[in-house]
Design an enzyme around this catalytic site. Structure first.
Site, PDB file in Angstrom:
ATOM      1  N   SER A 116       0.458  -1.258   0.033  1.00  0.00           N
ATOM      2  CA  SER A 116       0.317  -0.037   0.187  1.00  0.00           C
ATOM      3  C   SER A 116       1.063   1.566   0.392  1.00  0.00           C
ATOM      4  CB  SER A 116      -0.951   0.064   1.590  1.00  0.00           C
ATOM      5  OG  SER A 116      -1.768   1.487   1.227  1.00  0.00           O
ATOM      6  N   TYR A 126      -3.507  -1.775   9.824  1.00  0.00           N
ATOM      7  CA  TYR A 126      -2.696  -1.660   8.636  1.00  0.00           C
ATOM      8  C   TYR A 126      -1.712  -1.340   7.952  1.00  0.00           C
ATOM      9  CZ  TYR A 126      -3.875  -1.982   3.674  1.00  0.00           C
ATOM     10  OH  TYR A 126      -4.007  -1.736   2.571  1.00  0.00           O
TER      11      TYR A 126
END
Length: 240
Positions: A135, A148
């Site tokens: 990400s 996350y």
């Protein structure tokens, strides 16, 4: 890599970015096996002509079951796309530590365990690839998603180290760093979202062109900002 007739194992391939990746790989002639947990989504992918494997990647037993199900069949591409968000914001009140453990396993431990279990199959091919989807938040974190961000940055550094280890082999190690993408995972996120189809296209392109990284959409700008000043990049992303 020429994807025609390549054998691909794609985790999290029944929804969102993964589903779009599966469709695009299939269009290029690859044989794509997708994993998922939702029976309805699995059935939909089977109806679309995909081979599927039900898999719970939130624990070691689920990962090992997937490896055993794959068996000794040929594997050209392992694409670790599956991931989970978990609400872990102390500003809202108490957090669920057990839910955090599940997300940590699914996002970080599962890809590592899959790679360890399938590396011999990948090494046996004349040309193969591992694609880890991290990400933009692996570069600079967002305050509302600490678990996350931590798992994706962990997977990023694992990927960098793995690439160095395998540089003398036929296994290419690719990292894909998406921005915020218009998927169910990001429902409620106020930021501008990239269409999942376009994100998938850029990941598949990186695989075809043997790139080490796919910095997708706004991740390119974030990488630029981080190269100039990590604190500048953090000052932007930590607001979200």
């Amino acid at each position: 890599m020429n994807l025609n007739e390549k054998s691909v194992l794609l985790t999290g391939g029944t929804n969102g970015i993964g589903r779009e990746i599966a469709l695009q790989l299939k269009d290029k002639g690859a044989h794509v096996v997708v994993t998922g947990r939702n029976p309805e989504r699995i059935a939909a992918m089977e109806a679309a002509g995909f081979e599927t494997m039900a898999a719970d990647l939130s624990n070691a037993a689920g990962v090992d079951a997937l490896i055993a199900q794959w068996g000794d069949r040929p594997l050209d591409v392992l694409l670790n796309n599956a991931g989970q968000l978990v609400d872990h914001d102390f500003r809202k009140g108490a957090v669920d530590a057990d839910a955090a453990d599940v997300a940590i396993y699914a996002n970080l431990n599962a890809p590592i365990r899959l790679i360890a279990g399938l590396i011999d199959a990948l090494k046996s091919r004349p040309s193969s690839a591992i694609v880890n989807v991290t990400s933009g938040l692996a570069i600079s974190p967002a305050a509302r998603q600490p678990v996350y961000c931590a798992t994706k940055s962990g997977l990023r550094f694992y990927t960098l180290s793995l690439r160095e280890q395998l540089k003398e082999t036929a296994v290419r190690v690719i990292e894909a760093l998406p921005p915020v993408v218009d998927t169910q995972m990001n429902d409620g996120n106020p930021m501008k979202k990239m269409p999942a189809e376009e994100c998938a296209r850029q990941i598949v392109e990186a695989l075809e062109k043997d790139r080490n990284e796919a910095n997708i959409g706004m991740t390119k700008a974030l990488r630029w900002a981080e190269s100039l000043s990590p604190s500048l990049a953090r000052s932007v992303t930590l607001k979200f």
